[in-house]
Design an enzyme around this catalytic site. Structure first.
Site, PDB file in Angstrom:
ATOM      1  N   THR A  81       0.831  -1.202   0.000  1.00 38.39           N
ATOM      2  CA  THR A  81       0.000   0.000   0.000  1.00 38.39           C
ATOM      3  C   THR A  81       0.869   1.258   0.000  1.00 38.39           C
ATOM      4  O   THR A  81       0.702   2.140  -0.841  1.00 38.39           O
ATOM      5  CB  THR A  81      -0.889  -0.006   1.270  1.00 38.39           C
ATOM      6  OG1 THR A  81      -1.572  -1.256   1.316  1.00 38.39           O
ATOM      7  CG2 THR A  81      -1.878   1.126   1.287  1.00 38.39           C
ATOM      8  N   VAL A  82       1.813   1.341   0.925  1.00 36.58           N
ATOM      9  CA  VAL A  82       2.586   2.575   1.089  1.00 36.58           C
ATOM     10  C   VAL A  82       3.682   2.686   0.029  1.00 36.58           C
ATOM     11  O   VAL A  82       3.865   3.747  -0.587  1.00 36.58           O
ATOM     12  CB  VAL A  82       3.182   2.675   2.510  1.00 36.58           C
ATOM     13  CG1 VAL A  82       3.937   3.981   2.678  1.00 36.58           C
ATOM     14  CG2 VAL A  82       2.082   2.565   3.564  1.00 36.58           C
ATOM     15  N   VAL A 126      14.569  20.390  -4.148  1.00 32.08           N
ATOM     16  CA  VAL A 126      15.907  19.924  -3.757  1.00 32.08           C
ATOM     17  C   VAL A 126      16.994  20.212  -4.795  1.00 32.08           C
ATOM     18  O   VAL A 126      18.178  20.031  -4.518  1.00 32.08           O
ATOM     19  CB  VAL A 126      15.903  18.407  -3.423  1.00 32.08           C
ATOM     20  CG1 VAL A 126      14.988  18.132  -2.273  1.00 32.08           C
ATOM     21  CG2 VAL A 126      15.511  17.561  -4.620  1.00 32.08           C
ATOM     22  N   LYS A 179       8.598  -9.510  -1.826  1.00 33.15           N
ATOM     23  CA  LYS A 179       8.695 -10.936  -1.503  1.00 33.15           C
ATOM     24  C   LYS A 179       8.577 -11.754  -2.783  1.00 33.15           C
ATOM     25  O   LYS A 179       9.225 -12.763  -2.942  1.00 33.15           O
ATOM     26  CB  LYS A 179       7.543 -11.310  -0.562  1.00 33.15           C
ATOM     27  CG  LYS A 179       7.934 -11.357   0.902  1.00 33.15           C
ATOM     28  CD  LYS A 179       6.898 -12.125   1.679  1.00 33.15           C
ATOM     29  CE  LYS A 179       6.274 -11.233   2.716  1.00 33.15           C
ATOM     30  NZ  LYS A 179       5.111 -11.696   3.368  1.00 33.15           N
ATOM     31  N   VAL A 238       3.699   7.904  12.662  1.00 32.99           N
ATOM     32  CA  VAL A 238       2.607   8.340  13.544  1.00 32.99           C
ATOM     33  C   VAL A 238       1.626   9.173  12.732  1.00 32.99           C
ATOM     34  O   VAL A 238       1.996  10.162  12.095  1.00 32.99           O
ATOM     35  CB  VAL A 238       3.133   9.190  14.727  1.00 32.99           C
ATOM     36  CG1 VAL A 238       1.974   9.607  15.630  1.00 32.99           C
ATOM     37  CG2 VAL A 238       4.168   8.442  15.525  1.00 32.99           C
ATOM     38  N   ILE A 273      -0.314  13.129   8.509  1.00 31.65           N
ATOM     39  CA  ILE A 273      -0.294  14.361   9.324  1.00 31.65           C
ATOM     40  C   ILE A 273       1.145  14.662   9.747  1.00 31.65           C
ATOM     41  O   ILE A 273       1.811  13.800  10.326  1.00 31.65           O
ATOM     42  CB  ILE A 273      -1.159  14.202  10.597  1.00 31.65           C
ATOM     43  CG1 ILE A 273      -2.568  13.728  10.236  1.00 31.65           C
ATOM     44  CG2 ILE A 273      -1.209  15.492  11.385  1.00 31.65           C
ATOM     45  CD1 ILE A 273      -3.436  13.435  11.446  1.00 31.65           C
ATOM     46  N   GLU A 310      -7.854  -4.893  10.156  1.00 34.82           N
ATOM     47  CA  GLU A 310      -7.140  -6.101   9.737  1.00 34.82           C
ATOM     48  C   GLU A 310      -7.982  -7.330  10.087  1.00 34.82           C
ATOM     49  O   GLU A 310      -8.849  -7.265  10.976  1.00 34.82           O
ATOM     50  CB  GLU A 310      -5.828  -6.220  10.540  1.00 34.82           C
ATOM     51  CG  GLU A 310      -4.969  -4.995  10.525  1.00 34.82           C
ATOM     52  CD  GLU A 310      -3.908  -5.037   9.443  1.00 34.82           C
ATOM     53  OE1 GLU A 310      -3.645  -6.116   8.910  1.00 34.82           O
ATOM     54  OE2 GLU A 310      -3.368  -3.964   9.128  1.00 34.82           O
ATOM     55  N   LYS A 323       2.428   4.588  18.990  1.00 34.61           N
ATOM     56  CA  LYS A 323       2.519   5.948  18.445  1.00 34.61           C
ATOM     57  C   LYS A 323       2.662   6.965  19.582  1.00 34.61           C
ATOM     58  O   LYS A 323       3.419   7.935  19.461  1.00 34.61           O
ATOM     59  CB  LYS A 323       1.287   6.243  17.603  1.00 34.61           C
ATOM     60  CG  LYS A 323       1.242   5.383  16.343  1.00 34.61           C
ATOM     61  CD  LYS A 323      -0.120   5.405  15.702  1.00 34.61           C
ATOM     62  CE  LYS A 323      -0.156   4.579  14.434  1.00 34.61           C
ATOM     63  NZ  LYS A 323      -1.520   4.409  13.925  1.00 34.61           N
ATOM     64  N   GLY A 333      -3.415   5.237   4.688  1.00 37.48           N
ATOM     65  CA  GLY A 333      -3.752   5.245   3.264  1.00 37.48           C
ATOM     66  C   GLY A 333      -2.498   5.436   2.434  1.00 37.48           C
ATOM     67  O   GLY A 333      -1.513   6.014   2.895  1.00 37.48           O
TER      68      GLY A 333
HETATM   69  N1  LIG Z   1      -0.992   1.161   5.125  1.00 40.69           N
HETATM   70  C1  LIG Z   1      -0.995   2.348   5.726  1.00 40.69           C
HETATM   71  O1  LIG Z   1      -1.893   3.168   5.537  1.00 40.69           O
HETATM   72  C2  LIG Z   1       0.147   2.717   6.643  1.00 40.69           C
HETATM   73  C3  LIG Z   1       0.117   3.952   7.327  1.00 40.69           C
HETATM   74  C4  LIG Z   1       1.194   4.325   8.139  1.00 40.69           C
HETATM   75  C5  LIG Z   1       2.245   3.446   8.297  1.00 40.69           C
HETATM   76  N2  LIG Z   1       2.231   2.238   7.653  1.00 40.69           N
HETATM   77  C6  LIG Z   1       3.378   1.344   7.830  1.00 40.69           C
HETATM   78  O2  LIG Z   1       4.022   1.175   6.566  1.00 40.69           O
HETATM   79  C7  LIG Z   1       4.593  -0.135   6.480  1.00 40.69           C
HETATM   80  C8  LIG Z   1       4.082  -0.824   5.214  1.00 40.69           C
HETATM   81  O3  LIG Z   1       2.668  -0.937   5.279  1.00 40.69           O
HETATM   82  P1  LIG Z   1       1.816  -1.404   4.003  1.00 40.69           P
HETATM   83  O4  LIG Z   1       0.394  -1.228   4.408  1.00 40.69           O
HETATM   84  O5  LIG Z   1       2.314  -0.772   2.774  1.00 40.69           O
HETATM   85  O6  LIG Z   1       2.163  -2.980   3.964  1.00 40.69           O
HETATM   86  P2  LIG Z   1       1.804  -4.014   2.822  1.00 40.69           P
HETATM   87  O7  LIG Z   1       0.766  -3.486   1.905  1.00 40.69           O
HETATM   88  O8  LIG Z   1       1.571  -5.323   3.495  1.00 40.69           O
HETATM   89  O9  LIG Z   1       3.167  -4.133   1.957  1.00 40.69           O
HETATM   90  C9  LIG Z   1       4.316  -4.744   2.446  1.00 40.69           C
HETATM   91  C10 LIG Z   1       5.296  -4.869   1.270  1.00 40.69           C
HETATM   92  O10 LIG Z   1       6.533  -5.305   1.775  1.00 40.69           O
HETATM   93  C11 LIG Z   1       6.969  -6.478   1.065  1.00 40.69           C
HETATM   94  N3  LIG Z   1       7.591  -7.338   2.071  1.00 40.69           N
HETATM   95  C12 LIG Z   1       7.134  -7.638   3.297  1.00 40.69           C
HETATM   96  N4  LIG Z   1       7.992  -8.432   3.958  1.00 40.69           N
HETATM   97  C13 LIG Z   1       9.014  -8.628   3.109  1.00 40.69           C
HETATM   98  C14 LIG Z   1      10.220  -9.379   3.176  1.00 40.69           C
HETATM   99  N5  LIG Z   1      10.544 -10.083   4.259  1.00 40.69           N
HETATM  100  N6  LIG Z   1      11.064  -9.355   2.111  1.00 40.69           N
HETATM  101  C15 LIG Z   1      10.747  -8.657   1.000  1.00 40.69           C
HETATM  102  N7  LIG Z   1       9.611  -7.923   0.869  1.00 40.69           N
HETATM  103  C16 LIG Z   1       8.771  -7.933   1.913  1.00 40.69           C
HETATM  104  C17 LIG Z   1       5.735  -7.092   0.445  1.00 40.69           C
HETATM  105  O11 LIG Z   1       6.107  -7.780  -0.742  1.00 40.69           O
HETATM  106  P3  LIG Z   1       5.032  -8.479  -1.730  1.00 40.69           P
HETATM  107  O12 LIG Z   1       4.274  -7.343  -2.362  1.00 40.69           O
HETATM  108  O13 LIG Z   1       5.826  -9.216  -2.740  1.00 40.69           O
HETATM  109  O14 LIG Z   1       4.169  -9.339  -0.859  1.00 40.69           O
HETATM  110  C18 LIG Z   1       4.868  -5.851   0.183  1.00 40.69           C
HETATM  111  O15 LIG Z   1       5.177  -5.309  -1.073  1.00 40.69           O
HETATM  112  C19 LIG Z   1       4.242  -0.811   7.798  1.00 40.69           C
HETATM  113  O16 LIG Z   1       5.299  -0.648   8.710  1.00 40.69           O
HETATM  114  C20 LIG Z   1       3.019  -0.053   8.275  1.00 40.69           C
HETATM  115  O17 LIG Z   1       2.857  -0.097   9.688  1.00 40.69           O
HETATM  116  C21 LIG Z   1       1.216   1.856   6.832  1.00 40.69           C
END
Ligand SMILES: NC(=O)c1ccc[n+]([C@@H]2O[C@H](COP(=O)([O-])OP(=O)(O)OC[C@H]3O[C@@H](n4cnc5c(N)ncnc54)[C@H](OP(=O)(O)O)[C@@H]3O)[C@@H](O)[C@H]2O)c1
Length: 433
Positions: free
Chosen positions: A14-15, A34, A46, A133, A137, A191, A206, A303
């Site tokens: 997602t991010v 920059v 992965k 966090v 924002i 989730e 946070k 998001g």
């Molecule tokens: N989602 C939000 O709105 C949000 C907001 C604030 C902070 N965050 C933080 O941002 C981070 C990412 O969140 P997300 O929602 O983007 O997660 P996500 O959608 O689950 O994406 C995780 C990505 O990381 C890759 N990945 C995970 N473990 C891996 C490993 N061991 N080796 C290689 N690639 C790996 C996955 O690969 P594949 O695609 O191949 O499976 C996937 O592309 C987290 O720390 C979360 O707490 C998220």
């Protein structure tokens, strides 16, 4: 033209997809900020064969962390893969290889932030974590730069969108917790395993980060007193409304005379409090500073694009620092030793809902218990209940008392003959002192 700054991204979910979209779509603005082009070098995933929603050259995808962490062409690593141990290990390797790091990982920063910041400073590298966090924002930069000249005494945050969504729907639509949680899961706001959100742990992480920065002291996750929303009922919310309050999951960090308390729990806020109208999946952090008074930061707490905005803004700071040659100079050592308030020092008002026997002497017994502890009632409501034995529902809001005294009262109520059941209790907050 100067060489472009090359970024390696760990994760393309997602991010990560949002980061690539912003870097691609905002090249002109980034160049203006920059003065150097920014390009994506490699992206760790992965599974390289998985279909992607964002436009990315397949050659840039890798399943090999070393292609980023040990790649001499990569200047900055953006960690958006999540998890703790692997993410920590990869960030440590990146920093030791003199790569600047931007992360969105609150789990990691709450647990290992102090260690990672030290390694970053030792290697003259930047480590920024604005997105960890409240997503989009800019609260971290707000605290560490915008309000850097003030002494912050209080922060109150709605920092978990899932629980705020659930409580908003329960309050506004009168639907119970389990039903709204199921809907939130179907809509992708919660989730499939919602424990970390609904038990308050995500918000606690946070708040540990915010309190560390806002109070310049080393707050650990264990210092946060946590209670989630799983026992909140729509009845409680209706009573709160009748009394002029709203029930929200609030992260609260207070500092008085150098002593601090941090907690995450469902709390009653007056319905005219700035946080009371923060609804659905939105986040907000209310900050009180001695000089500035009240401020509030409000916006989308998660998001793809909102979170990516925070990450790319961190990236801009890294590149500006690169241009100036001042990376790794941000102050990361806390100024104050941590002094936590004791239960005698933590003061609040409390909401209490009881079922009691509707008979002579009940009120005398209740009031004398509170009087013995020198706690008076700010509000008291009573209704008859339709039960087999004569019973009544009593809702009390106390005046301010200490947590230690309130716990003594609560324990005594549990053993009182006239009390049939303690239905619920919550802390009441609202002022800034
Ligand atoms: N989602 C939000 O709105 C949000 C907001 C604030 C902070 N965050 C933080 O941002 C981070 C990412 O969140 P997300 O929602 O983007 O997660 P996500 O959608 O689950 O994406 C995780 C990505 O990381 C890759 N990945 C995970 N473990 C891996 C490993 N061991 N080796 C290689 N690639 C790996 C996955 O690969 P594949 O695609 O191949 O499976 C996937 O592309 C987290 O720390 C979360 O707490 C998220």
């Amino acid at each position: 033209m100067e060489r472009s700054v090359v970024v390696g991204i760990l994760g393309l979910g997602t991010v990560g997809s949002g980061v690539i979209q912003i870097v691609n779509d905002h090249q002109q603005e980034l160049m203006h900020q920059v003065g150097r082009p920014i390009s994506i070098g490699k992206v760790l995933v992965k599974d390289k064969e998985k279909p992607r929603t964002v436009l990315i050259d397949k050659e840039k995808l890798t399943e090999e962390p070393a292609d980023i962490l040990h790649n001499p062409d990569i200047d900055v690593v953006i960690e958006v893969m999540g998890g703790v141990q692997e993410a920590r290990d990869y960030i440590l390797q990146a920093l030791k290889n003199k790569k600047h790091v931007v992360t969105a990982n609150k789990d990691l920063m709450a647990l290992y932030g102090a260690e990672l910041l030290k390694v970053a400073a030792d290697n003259s590298c930047d480590l920024f974590f604005e997105a960890s966090v409240a997503g989009g924002i800019p609260i971290i930069r707000g605290l560490t730069e915008g309000l850097a000249s003030d002494r912050i005494t209080q922060m109150m945050g709605i920092v978990n969108g899932t629980t705020n969504y659930i409580l908003t729907k329960m309050d506004q639509e009168g639907r119970d917790y389990a039903e709204v949680l199921k809907e939130a899961q179907e809509l992708g706001f919660a989730e499939s395993d919602p424990t970390s959100d609904v038990e308050g742990l995500d918000a606690a992480r946070k708040m540990a980060i915010l309190a560390t920065l806002g109070f310049s002291t080393d707050v650990a996750l264990e210092d946060v007193v946590v209670r989630g929303i799983t026992t909140v009922t729509t009845e409680d919310m209706e009573y709160c409304r009748q009394l002029g309050y709203v029930l929200k999951l609030i992260g609260l960090a207070k500092r008085q005379e150098g002593r601090i308390e941090i907690t995450v729990q469902p709390m009653l806020l007056p319905d005219n409090h700035p946080l009371a109208s923060v609804d659905n999946e939105y986040n907000a952090v209310y900050v009180y500073g001695e000089a500035i008074g009240e401020t509030m930061f409000y916006g989308p707490g998660a998001g793809s694009l909102p979170t990516a905005t925070a990450i790319v803004s961190d990236l801009i700071t890294v590149v500006k620092n690169l241009v100036l040659g001042v990376n790794g100079r941000s102050i990361s050592t806390p100024l104050f030793a941590k002094e936590l308030k004791s239960d005698e020092e933590v003061e609040a008002k409390y909401f209490l809902r009881l079922h009691v026997k509707d008979e002579t002497g009940t009120f005398k017994a209740l009031t004398s218990l509170f009087a013995q502890e020198d706690v008076s009632f700010e509000k008291l409501l009573q209704w008859p209940l339709e039960e087999e034995q004569p019973a009544a529902e009593v809702v009390i809001i106390t005046h301010t008392t200490s947590r230690a005294v309130y716990e003594r009262i609560y324990n005594a109520l549990e053993n009182m003959d006239v009390v049939i059941d303690i239905k619920s209790t919550y802390r009441v907050e609202g002022g800034h002192q």
